[in-house]
Write a protein that holds these residues in place. Structure first.
Motif, PDB file in Angstrom:
ATOM      1  N   UNK A  14     -41.936 -19.524  36.247  1.00  0.00           N
ATOM      2  CA  UNK A  14     -41.657 -20.853  35.679  1.00  0.00           C
ATOM      3  C   UNK A  14     -40.395 -20.831  34.823  1.00  0.00           C
ATOM      4  N   UNK A  15     -39.535 -21.812  35.031  1.00  0.00           N
ATOM      5  CA  UNK A  15     -38.279 -21.862  34.279  1.00  0.00           C
ATOM      6  C   UNK A  15     -38.530 -21.985  32.779  1.00  0.00           C
ATOM      7  N   UNK A  16     -39.611 -22.654  32.395  1.00  0.00           N
ATOM      8  CA  UNK A  16     -39.908 -22.824  30.971  1.00  0.00           C
ATOM      9  C   UNK A  16     -40.234 -21.500  30.285  1.00  0.00           C
ATOM     10  N   UNK A  17     -40.549 -20.472  31.073  1.00  0.00           N
ATOM     11  CA  UNK A  17     -40.862 -19.164  30.489  1.00  0.00           C
ATOM     12  C   UNK A  17     -39.653 -18.217  30.515  1.00  0.00           C
ATOM     13  N   UNK A  59     -45.659 -13.350  28.741  1.00  0.00           N
ATOM     14  CA  UNK A  59     -45.271 -14.075  29.938  1.00  0.00           C
ATOM     15  C   UNK A  59     -43.847 -14.602  29.909  1.00  0.00           C
ATOM     16  N   UNK A  60     -43.197 -14.510  28.746  1.00  0.00           N
ATOM     17  CA  UNK A  60     -41.824 -14.993  28.655  1.00  0.00           C
ATOM     18  C   UNK A  60     -40.862 -13.911  29.136  1.00  0.00           C
ATOM     19  N   UNK A  61     -39.673 -14.346  29.602  1.00  0.00           N
ATOM     20  CA  UNK A  61     -38.684 -13.418  30.153  1.00  0.00           C
ATOM     21  C   UNK A  61     -37.291 -13.727  29.623  1.00  0.00           C
ATOM     22  N   UNK A  70     -29.670 -19.943  36.735  1.00  0.00           N
ATOM     23  CA  UNK A  70     -30.771 -20.478  35.933  1.00  0.00           C
ATOM     24  C   UNK A  70     -30.428 -21.878  35.416  1.00  0.00           C
ATOM     25  N   UNK A  71     -29.223 -22.041  34.863  1.00  0.00           N
ATOM     26  CA  UNK A  71     -28.816 -23.340  34.324  1.00  0.00           C
ATOM     27  C   UNK A  71     -28.724 -24.393  35.435  1.00  0.00           C
ATOM     28  N   UNK A  72     -28.167 -23.984  36.588  1.00  0.00           N
ATOM     29  CA  UNK A  72     -28.042 -24.926  37.706  1.00  0.00           C
ATOM     30  C   UNK A  72     -29.410 -25.307  38.259  1.00  0.00           C
ATOM     31  N   UNK A  73     -30.334 -24.346  38.292  1.00  0.00           N
ATOM     32  CA  UNK A  73     -31.684 -24.636  38.787  1.00  0.00           C
ATOM     33  C   UNK A  73     -32.385 -25.647  37.880  1.00  0.00           C
ATOM     34  N   UNK A  74     -32.182 -25.513  36.573  1.00  0.00           N
ATOM     35  CA  UNK A  74     -32.759 -26.472  35.636  1.00  0.00           C
ATOM     36  C   UNK A  74     -32.173 -27.864  35.880  1.00  0.00           C
ATOM     37  N   UNK A  78     -35.697 -27.848  39.294  1.00  0.00           N
ATOM     38  CA  UNK A  78     -36.674 -26.856  39.759  1.00  0.00           C
ATOM     39  C   UNK A  78     -37.628 -26.498  38.619  1.00  0.00           C
ATOM     40  N   UNK A  79     -38.873 -26.292  38.970  1.00  0.00           N
ATOM     41  CA  UNK A  79     -39.886 -25.905  37.990  1.00  0.00           C
ATOM     42  C   UNK A  79     -39.996 -24.390  37.867  1.00  0.00           C
ATOM     43  N   UNK A  80     -39.548 -23.677  38.910  1.00  0.00           N
ATOM     44  CA  UNK A  80     -39.592 -22.211  38.873  1.00  0.00           C
ATOM     45  C   UNK A  80     -38.360 -21.676  39.596  1.00  0.00           C
ATOM     46  N   UNK A  81     -38.117 -20.379  39.423  1.00  0.00           N
ATOM     47  CA  UNK A  81     -36.933 -19.778  40.030  1.00  0.00           C
ATOM     48  C   UNK A  81     -37.280 -18.357  40.460  1.00  0.00           C
ATOM     49  N   UNK A  82     -36.793 -17.898  41.627  1.00  0.00           N
ATOM     50  CA  UNK A  82     -37.071 -16.516  42.041  1.00  0.00           C
ATOM     51  C   UNK A  82     -36.362 -15.534  41.116  1.00  0.00           C
ATOM     52  N   UNK A  83     -37.100 -14.528  40.674  1.00  0.00           N
ATOM     53  CA  UNK A  83     -36.540 -13.565  39.725  1.00  0.00           C
ATOM     54  C   UNK A  83     -37.090 -12.174  39.990  1.00  0.00           C
ATOM     55  N   UNK A  84     -36.265 -11.173  39.689  1.00  0.00           N
ATOM     56  CA  UNK A  84     -36.670  -9.768  39.775  1.00  0.00           C
ATOM     57  C   UNK A  84     -36.834  -9.249  38.357  1.00  0.00           C
ATOM     58  N   UNK A  85     -37.997  -8.668  38.066  1.00  0.00           N
ATOM     59  CA  UNK A  85     -38.261  -8.140  36.730  1.00  0.00           C
ATOM     60  C   UNK A  85     -37.777  -6.696  36.620  1.00  0.00           C
ATOM     61  N   UNK A  86     -37.023  -6.427  35.579  1.00  0.00           N
ATOM     62  CA  UNK A  86     -36.563  -5.057  35.314  1.00  0.00           C
ATOM     63  C   UNK A  86     -36.495  -4.847  33.816  1.00  0.00           C
ATOM     64  N   UNK A  87     -36.643  -3.615  33.403  1.00  0.00           N
ATOM     65  CA  UNK A  87     -36.471  -3.284  31.998  1.00  0.00           C
ATOM     66  C   UNK A  87     -34.986  -3.035  31.737  1.00  0.00           C
ATOM     67  N   UNK A  88     -34.498  -3.521  30.600  1.00  0.00           N
ATOM     68  CA  UNK A  88     -33.089  -3.341  30.267  1.00  0.00           C
ATOM     69  C   UNK A  88     -32.818  -1.871  29.944  1.00  0.00           C
ATOM     70  N   UNK A  89     -31.827  -1.315  30.594  1.00  0.00           N
ATOM     71  CA  UNK A  89     -31.389   0.053  30.333  1.00  0.00           C
ATOM     72  C   UNK A  89     -29.892   0.015  30.045  1.00  0.00           C
TER      73      UNK A  89
END
Length: 324
Positions: A14-17, A59-61, A70-74, A78-89
């Motif tokens: 969800x974009x709100x998260x 649940x926030x990212x 992200x800005x263009x999707x908002x 769009x209510x959600x956006x495809x995303x890949x989760x990774x830890x910052x290194x």
């Protein structure tokens, strides 16, 4: 087999998260390009997933890469956006900075901040240069921006080229008051290596004039004495009559011999001569040691140096060469 988050698999979030990274180097986004991307997303969706990292287990990212998407999707609703989760290194942080610097649209100041962040992350000039495809000298120029005075950093925020800023900073170290006046009286869009070079030439000439002391009456008359001989030059499109000389810096002709229409006059080797011209009824002297804004013009000194104007070459009438 279903794809799971955290292993390079995109999932809709969800974009709100999702929230932008406050350390993202890009602070300004082109509104027209965002609108165009939003229109594309409305039709085709988000074709490339953004990269995020989980925050606080609620649940926030936080966005690592893809804030424009992200800005263009908002904007596209769009209510959600495809995303890949990774830890910052450290490596991912470098990738984020590199991606942003290599994309169009960053201002000089934003790039300087990104390069500074790379340096703070322990990367050497050589490593940064290699990652960005630059030379090390270019890295040094951007790294120096954050150490410049505020008035020059403000020019960087307005996207004045970094090489022009470097030249201006070198002048500021010796002539801070004159550089401040130049910045305050110039539009940011007019600050370039050419205009800074003209400022440098003027300051150098001012320093030279001050070192010479007060001008004599003979100097005010153009440096001519009773013994000074002038060489007439043909006008109306003809070339100089038999002149065999070359210009040095400052509009001075260096030659052991100058031929006039009536014969040959000897000019003492090394003394040179001034190129006198006329424009709009006023007589002046060519300044060839200073750059005009384009290749079809030249700077001319009028009224004994109190007025300098940029004049089109096609509008000049050459009058004479005055031996010095």
């Amino acid at each position: 087999m279903p794809r799971t988050a955290g292993q390079g698999s995109p999932r809709d979030i969800p974009i709100d998260l999702i929230e932008p990274d406050p350390e993202q180097p890009r602070k300004h986004f082109d509104e027209e390009k965002l609108a165009s991307l939003a229109d594309s997303i409305s039709v085709q969706g988000v074709l490339q997933p953004i990269t995020v990292q989980p925050l606080n287990g609620d649940g926030r990212h936080l966005i690592i890469m893809g804030e424009r998407r992200y800005r263009a999707a908002k904007r596209a609703g769009l209510q959600s956006i495809p995303a890949i989760e990774r830890e910052m290194t450290e490596e991912l942080r470098m990738a984020q900075l590199t991606e942003n610097v290599q994309r169009d649209g960053l201002t000089t100041f934003e790039i300087a901040n990104a390069v500074s962040a790379m340096r703070e992350a322990g990367k050497s000039r050589g490593e940064i240069a290699s990652a960005l495809g630059w030379g090390e000298s270019e890295v040094s120029r951007f790294a120096a921006v954050l150490g410049m005075p505020v008035l020059l950093q403000q020019l960087a925020e307005k996207d004045v080229p970094v090489r022009a800023l470097s030249d201006l900073y070198a002048l500021w170290k010796k002539n801070p008051d004159e550089v401040e006046e130049f910045v305050q009286t110039s539009d940011a869009g007019d600050v370039s290596r050419v205009t800074v070079a003209r400022l440098r030439s003027r300051l150098t000439q001012d320093a030279t004039d001050a070192a010479r002391g007060p001008r004599t009456a003979e100097d005010a008359a153009g440096g001519c004495s009773d013994q000074t001989q002038s060489v007439e030059m043909q006008t109306g499109g003809d070339t100089a009559a038999g002149q065999t000389a070359s210009l040095d810096h400052g509009g001075t002709v260096k030659a052991p011999e100058v031929k006039s229409v009536g014969g040959t006059q000897n000019v003492q080797a090394g003394r040179g001569a001034a190129i006198i011209c006329r424009h709009g009824g006023a007589t002046g002297r060519l300044l060839t040691d200073q750059l005009a804004s384009n290749s079809k013009s030249i700077l001319v000194s009028f009224e004994n140096g109190s007025r300098v104007e940029e004049v089109l070459l096609s509008e000049l009438e050459l009058i004479e060469v005055v031996a010095l």
